[in-house]
Design an enzyme around this catalytic site. Structure first.
Site, PDB file in Angstrom:
ATOM      1  N   LYS A  20       0.855  -1.209   0.000  1.00 43.43           N
ATOM      2  CA  LYS A  20       0.000   0.000   0.000  1.00 43.43           C
ATOM      3  C   LYS A  20       0.880   1.245   0.000  1.00 43.43           C
ATOM      4  CE  LYS A  20      -1.808   1.563   4.011  1.00 43.43           C
ATOM      5  NZ  LYS A  20      -1.562   2.996   4.295  1.00 43.43           N
ATOM      6  N   ASN A  21       1.919   1.258   0.866  1.00 41.03           N
ATOM      7  CA  ASN A  21       2.701   2.481   1.039  1.00 41.03           C
ATOM      8  C   ASN A  21       3.774   2.673  -0.035  1.00 41.03           C
ATOM      9  OD1 ASN A  21       1.030   2.990   3.134  1.00 41.03           O
ATOM     10  ND2 ASN A  21       2.492   2.446   4.739  1.00 41.03           N
ATOM     11  N   ARG A  52      -8.916  -0.475   4.196  1.00 42.24           N
ATOM     12  CA  ARG A  52      -8.030   0.511   3.566  1.00 42.24           C
ATOM     13  C   ARG A  52      -6.683  -0.115   3.242  1.00 42.24           C
ATOM     14  NH1 ARG A  52      -7.643   6.131   6.626  1.00 42.24           N
ATOM     15  NH2 ARG A  52      -6.102   6.270   4.971  1.00 42.24           N
ATOM     16  N   CYS A  93      -5.665  12.195  11.826  1.00 42.25           N
ATOM     17  CA  CYS A  93      -6.464  10.976  12.007  1.00 42.25           C
ATOM     18  C   CYS A  93      -6.286  10.555  13.460  1.00 42.25           C
ATOM     19  CB  CYS A  93      -6.007   9.897  11.041  1.00 42.25           C
ATOM     20  SG  CYS A  93      -4.302   9.478  11.288  1.00 42.25           S
TER      21      CYS A  93
HETATM   22  C1  EPZ Z   1       3.802   7.062   6.235  1.00 41.27           C
HETATM   23  O1  EPZ Z   1       2.975   8.097   6.720  1.00 41.27           O
HETATM   24  C2  EPZ Z   1       2.906   5.837   6.131  1.00 41.27           C
HETATM   25  N1  EPZ Z   1       1.816   6.095   5.183  1.00 41.27           N
HETATM   26  C3  EPZ Z   1       2.333   5.491   7.512  1.00 41.27           C
HETATM   27  O2  EPZ Z   1       1.589   4.278   7.364  1.00 41.27           O
HETATM   28  C4  EPZ Z   1       3.500   5.235   8.468  1.00 41.27           C
HETATM   29  O3  EPZ Z   1       3.001   4.986   9.756  1.00 41.27           O
HETATM   30  C5  EPZ Z   1       4.418   6.470   8.498  1.00 41.27           C
HETATM   31  O4  EPZ Z   1       4.866   6.775   7.152  1.00 41.27           O
HETATM   32  C6  EPZ Z   1       5.644   6.254   9.367  1.00 41.27           C
HETATM   33  O5  EPZ Z   1       6.374   5.159   8.884  1.00 41.27           O
HETATM   34  C7  EPZ Z   1       2.082   6.039   3.850  1.00 41.27           C
HETATM   35  O6  EPZ Z   1       3.204   5.791   3.430  1.00 41.27           O
HETATM   36  C8  EPZ Z   1       0.929   6.290   2.926  1.00 41.27           C
HETATM   37  P1  EPZ Z   1       5.683  10.522   8.373  1.00 41.27           P
HETATM   38  P2  EPZ Z   1       3.536   9.633   6.727  1.00 41.27           P
HETATM   39  O7  EPZ Z   1       5.607  11.769   7.564  1.00 41.27           O
HETATM   40  O8  EPZ Z   1       4.366   9.871   5.527  1.00 41.27           O
HETATM   41  C9  EPZ Z   1       5.483  13.806  11.773  1.00 41.27           C
HETATM   42  C10 EPZ Z   1      -0.199   2.792   7.670  1.00 41.27           C
HETATM   43  O9  EPZ Z   1      -0.708   2.265   8.669  1.00 41.27           O
HETATM   44  N2  EPZ Z   1       5.502  14.774  10.669  1.00 41.27           N
HETATM   45  O10 EPZ Z   1       6.936   9.701   8.321  1.00 41.27           O
HETATM   46  O11 EPZ Z   1       2.379  10.521   6.993  1.00 41.27           O
HETATM   47  C11 EPZ Z   1       4.153  13.064  11.839  1.00 41.27           C
HETATM   48  O12 EPZ Z   1       3.201  13.820  12.553  1.00 41.27           O
HETATM   49  C12 EPZ Z   1       0.184   4.267   7.709  1.00 41.27           C
HETATM   50  O13 EPZ Z   1       0.040   2.201   6.581  1.00 41.27           O
HETATM   51  C13 EPZ Z   1       5.632  16.134  10.982  1.00 41.27           C
HETATM   52  O14 EPZ Z   1       5.723  16.519  12.150  1.00 41.27           O
HETATM   53  O15 EPZ Z   1       4.462   9.569   8.028  1.00 41.27           O
HETATM   54  C14 EPZ Z   1       4.509  11.786  12.542  1.00 41.27           C
HETATM   55  O16 EPZ Z   1       4.508  12.000  13.920  1.00 41.27           O
HETATM   56  C15 EPZ Z   1      -0.128   4.903   9.045  1.00 41.27           C
HETATM   57  N3  EPZ Z   1       5.649  17.041   9.959  1.00 41.27           N
HETATM   58  C16 EPZ Z   1       5.934  11.517  12.050  1.00 41.27           C
HETATM   59  O17 EPZ Z   1       6.427  12.762  11.514  1.00 41.27           O
HETATM   60  C17 EPZ Z   1       5.541  16.660   8.640  1.00 41.27           C
HETATM   61  O18 EPZ Z   1       5.586  17.537   7.748  1.00 41.27           O
HETATM   62  C18 EPZ Z   1       6.027  10.458  10.964  1.00 41.27           C
HETATM   63  O19 EPZ Z   1       5.304  10.924   9.882  1.00 41.27           O
HETATM   64  C19 EPZ Z   1       5.404  15.286   8.351  1.00 41.27           C
HETATM   65  C20 EPZ Z   1       5.385  14.357   9.373  1.00 41.27           C
END
Ligand code: EPZ
Length: 417
Positions: free
Chosen positions: A22-23, A397, A116
């Site tokens: 998915k990711n 999802r 979310c």
């Molecule tokens: C990706 O989300 C994945 N989704 C998530 O999978 C996964 O949990 C996550 O990476 C961490 O590995 C997809 O790839 C579609 P991040 P993403 O940006 O990109 C903070 C699942 O279950 N952050 O690495 O949104 C954020 O709040 C899903 O398949 C900022 O502060 O994750 C979080 O605490 C859930 N500012 C942390 O970084 C930003 O601009 C990690 O977020 C961006 C992120």
């Protein structure tokens, strides 16, 4: 309201084949926007999140045809740089089209993706990256607008190795003038898959999988290609834990052992028997297993997307475990539901202390997010008597035909419509 009815206690046995990631497919579908020719993606999992990104591409004007595990995207008819707010709210990953729209058309408008249940999930790192590349970024009335006649390559140091921010900056930089260097980049396997996809289109990217990624801008991408996405490492990990929890013997095919190394290491530490082969993993459960100390970190650390599933496994360990969630600020929604099944879990800030119990008891539980839903299904497989899992919209999802794959392993599980 659909629900899963699970009668627990069955030892899982047999073979399961993992679907596409998915990711990986979500950022790769978003990156199709950069191309000037139609292209085909293979190994596409049938997931609601894929349906959503397809709707986003169609809303932008692209033609998308999806047939079994093949998707053909024709991005040549894209005519709008605006992501429909309703789709942004439905799925945060809709934001992954922003880098491609900005890079290809010099403009993007999108509402803030809904947070979310697992956290606020801001986009500051994405927007700082766009601004560093020379875009004028404005945030007003809940909308983000970014604009640039042509982006200019630069050096960007991410405060945090955000997966989405790394992906959005990569796609924005592909057609930029000059070279972009991303430091403290996310190192997840899905970032490597995105690099391989973009390079097959003619991009010039190096370093994905490490913490520094170099993108040399090119003038355009217009190859007709087909590309197969990598298997889903989180689905792989979920089935590894299912086999261990149900004290079964399962062969997991179409898996990449290297992508689940942190999960394999922890399950082995607990006493589970795991044999890795080229593209498959053999898991043999044991009667009782050791408690563990799990701390989630960016790849190659233990994946946050496997934290809920591991917590269920540890609720039946012979001793007390600690699970610390370092990535999301609110990813313990499943604890309350697991407690209702008899788990003994106590949350203190970012850590959950899990005192192992001899068994869980089936009851009616509700999924609050995707991986919490997976954890509750695993709990049902291990619990005595019957578990009813609601909130399947979350599960659908990110898991393709989950109950069908589990039934093929002998699980007593059915979906009640
Ligand atoms: C990706 O989300 C994945 N989704 C998530 O999978 C996964 O949990 C996550 O990476 C961490 O590995 C997809 O790839 C579609 P991040 P993403 O940006 O990109 C903070 C699942 O279950 N952050 O690495 O949104 C954020 O709040 C899903 O398949 C900022 O502060 O994750 C979080 O605490 C859930 N500012 C942390 O970084 C930003 O601009 C990690 O977020 C961006 C992120």
């Amino acid at each position: 309201m659909e629900r899963l009815i699970i009668s627990g206690g069955v030892k899982l046995k047999g073979v399961v084949t993992i679907s596409g990631a998915k990711n990986a497919i979500l950022p790769i579908l978003a990156a199709c926007i950069l191309n000037k020719s139609p292209l085909v993606l293979e190994g596409v999992p049938h997931l609601d999140d894929v349906k959503t990104i397809k709707e986003v591409l169609e809303a932008l004007g692209a033609k998308v045809t999806w047939n079994r595990d093949l998707i053909e995207v024709d991005p040549t008819t894209i005519c709008s740089p605006e992501v429909p707010p309703a789709l942004m709210r439905r799925m945060r990953a809709s934001n992954l089209v922003m880098g491609s729209l900005l890079g290809r058309y010099g403009k993007v408008k999108a509402s803030y993706p809904g947070g979310c249940t697992i956290g606020s999930r801001p986009m500051d790192l994405h927007l700082k990256g766009f601004a560093a590349l020379g875009a004028r970024v404005q945030e007003k009335h809940g909308f983000i607008e970014a604009e640039a006649p042509r982006l200019k390559g630069t050096e960007i140091h991410l405060d945090f190795p955000s997966v989405g921010a790394t992906e959005n900056i990569m796609t924005a930089a592909v057609l930029a003038e000059g070279t972009t260097i991303i430091r403290n980049a996310a190192r997840e396997p899905e970032i490597v898959d995105l690099q391989n996809f973009l390079n097959k289109l003619g991009a010039r990217i190096k370093g994905a999988g490490l913490d520094t990624i170099r993108i040399d801008g090119v003038s355009s991408l217009e190859r007709k290609i087909s590309y197969r996405v990598i298997p889903d490492r989180i689905e792989t990990g979920t089935f590894m834990v299912a086999a261990a929890l149900a004290r079964g013997e399962v062969l997991i095919k179409n898996a990449i052992p290297k992508h689940v190394e942190p999960v394999t290491a922890k399950l082995r530490e607990a006493g589970v028997k795991i044999r890795e082969e080229d593209d498959q993993i053999h898991v043999t459960g044991v009667e009782r297993w050791n408690p563990l100390d799990i701390r989630t970190f960016p790849f190659p650390g233990f994946p946050t997307d496997m934290q809920p599933q591991m917590m269920v496994f540890l609720s039946l360990a012979k001793g007390t475990s600690i699970v610390t969630e370092n990535i999301f600020e609110n990813r313990f929604q499943h604890v309350g539901e697991l407690r209702r099944m008899g788990a003994q879990i106590h949350v203190e800030g970012r850590s959950a202390i899990i005192k192992g119990v001899p068994s869980l008891t089936g009851t009616a539980v509700e999924a609050t997010d995707l991986r919490a839903g997976a954890a509750l299904v695993l709990g049902g497989l291990a619990a005595e008597n019957t578990t009813i899992v609601e909130g399947l919209q979350h599960l659908d999802r990110g898991y393709e035909r989950l109950e069908e794959k589990l039934r093929l392993l002998g699980a007593d599980i059915r979906r009640q419509r």
